[in-house]
Scaffold this active site. Structure first.
Site, PDB file in Angstrom:
ATOM      1  N   ASP A   6      45.474  -3.842 -77.938  1.00  0.00           N
ATOM      2  CA  ASP A   6      44.547  -3.761 -76.814  1.00  0.00           C
ATOM      3  C   ASP A   6      45.206  -3.152 -75.587  1.00  0.00           C
ATOM      4  OD1 ASP A   6      44.069  -6.250 -78.631  1.00  0.00           O
ATOM      5  OD2 ASP A   6      42.113  -5.742 -77.837  1.00  0.00           O
TER       6      ASP A   6
ATOM      7  N   ASP B 150      42.192  -1.641 -80.710  1.00  0.00           N
ATOM      8  CA  ASP B 150      41.633  -1.382 -79.376  1.00  0.00           C
ATOM      9  C   ASP B 150      42.602  -0.514 -78.580  1.00  0.00           C
ATOM     10  OD1 ASP B 150      39.094  -2.249 -79.486  1.00  0.00           O
ATOM     11  OD2 ASP B 150      39.323  -3.901 -78.080  1.00  0.00           O
TER      12      ASP B 150
ATOM     13  N   TYR C 121      40.777   2.594 -74.200  1.00  0.00           N
ATOM     14  CA  TYR C 121      39.642   2.076 -73.432  1.00  0.00           C
ATOM     15  C   TYR C 121      38.979   3.203 -72.663  1.00  0.00           C
ATOM     16  CZ  TYR C 121      41.075  -2.537 -74.730  1.00  0.00           C
ATOM     17  OH  TYR C 121      41.362  -3.645 -75.462  1.00  0.00           O
TER      18      TYR C 121
ATOM     19  N   HIS D 122      42.182  -6.210 -86.601  1.00  0.00           N
ATOM     20  CA  HIS D 122      41.971  -6.202 -85.148  1.00  0.00           C
ATOM     21  C   HIS D 122      41.415  -7.538 -84.672  1.00  0.00           C
ATOM     22  CE1 HIS D 122      41.096  -5.063 -81.111  1.00  0.00           C
ATOM     23  NE2 HIS D 122      39.807  -5.229 -81.280  1.00  0.00           N
TER      24      HIS D 122
ATOM     25  N   HIS E 173      37.018 -14.306 -77.288  1.00  0.00           N
ATOM     26  CA  HIS E 173      36.141 -14.039 -78.431  1.00  0.00           C
ATOM     27  C   HIS E 173      36.180 -15.158 -79.468  1.00  0.00           C
ATOM     28  CE1 HIS E 173      36.942  -9.856 -76.950  1.00  0.00           C
ATOM     29  NE2 HIS E 173      35.642  -9.776 -77.133  1.00  0.00           N
TER      30      HIS E 173
ATOM     31  N   HIS F  31      42.360  -8.121 -80.191  1.00  0.00           N
ATOM     32  CA  HIS F  31      40.978  -8.392 -79.779  1.00  0.00           C
ATOM     33  C   HIS F  31      40.902  -9.326 -78.585  1.00  0.00           C
ATOM     34  CE1 HIS F  31      36.753  -7.893 -80.143  1.00  0.00           C
ATOM     35  NE2 HIS F  31      36.472  -9.098 -80.589  1.00  0.00           N
ATOM     36  N   ASP F  32      41.459 -10.541 -78.704  1.00  0.00           N
ATOM     37  CA  ASP F  32      41.560 -11.386 -77.515  1.00  0.00           C
ATOM     38  C   ASP F  32      42.801 -10.964 -76.749  1.00  0.00           C
ATOM     39  OD1 ASP F  32      39.310 -12.938 -77.306  1.00  0.00           O
ATOM     40  OD2 ASP F  32      40.030 -14.429 -78.750  1.00  0.00           O
TER      41      ASP F  32
END
Ligand SMILES: *[C@@H]1O[C@H](CO)[C@@H](O)[C@H](O)[C@H]1NC(C)=O
Length: 322
Positions: free
Chosen positions: A50, A83, A86, A205, A214, A240-241
């Protein structure tokens, strides 16, 4: 690694051609990439997720500490839990976000290794821009020491197909979704069953277990977790988190490790931090390292200044059948 790079380049090209021609997942085996352990039998890597924000939200600071720790541990490669760019992935191969968020950020010498990604940024052109990029949907990096299965978990999440909330997804090659998932699970299961490696790691992910924003991904808890538990998987790693966390499983030896803190973090949105299975939770930025030998595994989490926040070590159970 040179062989690997050449092979994966060819595979990426093949894959891209296949994507245009057929819109279903043929249940071929997962692509394999050999990555032998070092001559002393060990292997180590960093895990980050992320991250792609053109250096902002401490991304550059995390990257520079990854460089330092990567050097110290003499890492073999880097695992990205996805991720990567962005806010909406890459708009095209010419999107400068790839270079601004990847090539120009992870510049340290120790990070000039292969990057395996748990989320598909499939274009073969990206490999031409930066040859570190390994770009398939689901694949295996394997050696006698460890099998690492990268599983594209995005198609599992039903909400992505029903409520898209302004996000754009590239579902080429995924339809029909149910068959795609069934075939993928079959491949994951048979790969794990056939694996003779000392350690088995699965990277996705989305979290199976997380106390972050999440939380658990119920589709994975239901469909993927039983396969991992039945096949002696040691670690499930995800992003993800936007946090770092280590959660144990009440029903099996599997450890759930979230490393999704490569840039924006500090959401302040988590639950049950005192639960018995939660070994560690950190809401801020950082990354994780994994060091493996035949007899033990060491996991460490680091913050934005490279300070160790949590260490966990496990010995290989000698009676465990492989
Ligand atoms: C960057 O990291 C520091 C140290 O953890 C933190 O105090 C700061 O809030 C972070 N900045 C952002 C934008 O998240």
């Amino acid at each position: 690694m040179a062989v690997l790079a050449k092979r994966s380049m060819a595979l990426c090209l093949l894959f891209a051609i296949a994507l245009d021609l057929c819109f279903f997942y043929t249940s071929a085996e997962l692509e394999r990439f050999d990555h032998p352990a070092k001559s002393d039998g060990s292997l180590s890597f960093l895990v980050v997720g992320d991250w792609g924000r053109r250096g902002a939200f401490n991304q550059s600071q995390v990257a520079s500490q990854m460089g330092r720790i990567g050097e110290k541990l003499d890492i073999d490669f880097v695992v990205s839990t996805g991720d990567n760019f962005y806010d909406n992935g890459l708009t095209s191969e010419q999107d400068t976000n790839f270079e601004e968020s990847f090539t120009k950020i992870y510049t340290a010498k120790s990070l000039q290794k292969q990057w395996g990604n748990a989320e598909a940024q499939l274009s073969p052109l990206l490999r031409k821009i930066d040859s570190r990029w390994l770009c398939l949907r689901s694949f295996i990096v394997n050696s006698e020491l460890v099998d690492i299965l990268f599983v594209d978990t995005t198609p599992f999440v039903k909400a992505y197909f029903t409520k898209t909330e302004g996000h754009t997804y590239d579902w080429r090659g995924i339809h029909p979704r149910k068959e795609y998932i069934a075939n993928l699970l079959k491949d994951v299961e048979s790969s794990l069953k056939e694996s003779t490696a000392k350690w088995k790691i699965v990277v996705g992910h989305h979290a199976i277990r997380s106390i972050g924003h999440h939380g658990n991904t119920k589709e994975l808890t239901k469909q993927l977790l039983p396969i991992l538990q039945a096949n002696n998987v040691n670690f499930y790693m995800n992003g993800h988190d936007h946090c770092l966390e280590h959660i144990s499983d009440a029903d099996s030896p599997i450890q759930f490790l979230t490393s999704g803190a490569g840039s924006k973090a500090w959401k302040g949105d988590f639950k049950d931090a005192n639960s018995e299975v939660v070994k560690f939770f950190y809401d801020g930025q950082g990354f994780m390292s994994v060091q493996l030998t035949k007899i033990d595994a060491k996991i460490a989490f680091y913050d934005v200044s490279g300070k160790i926040l949590h260490i966990w070590r496990t010995m290989k159970q000698l009676h465990q059948s492989v």
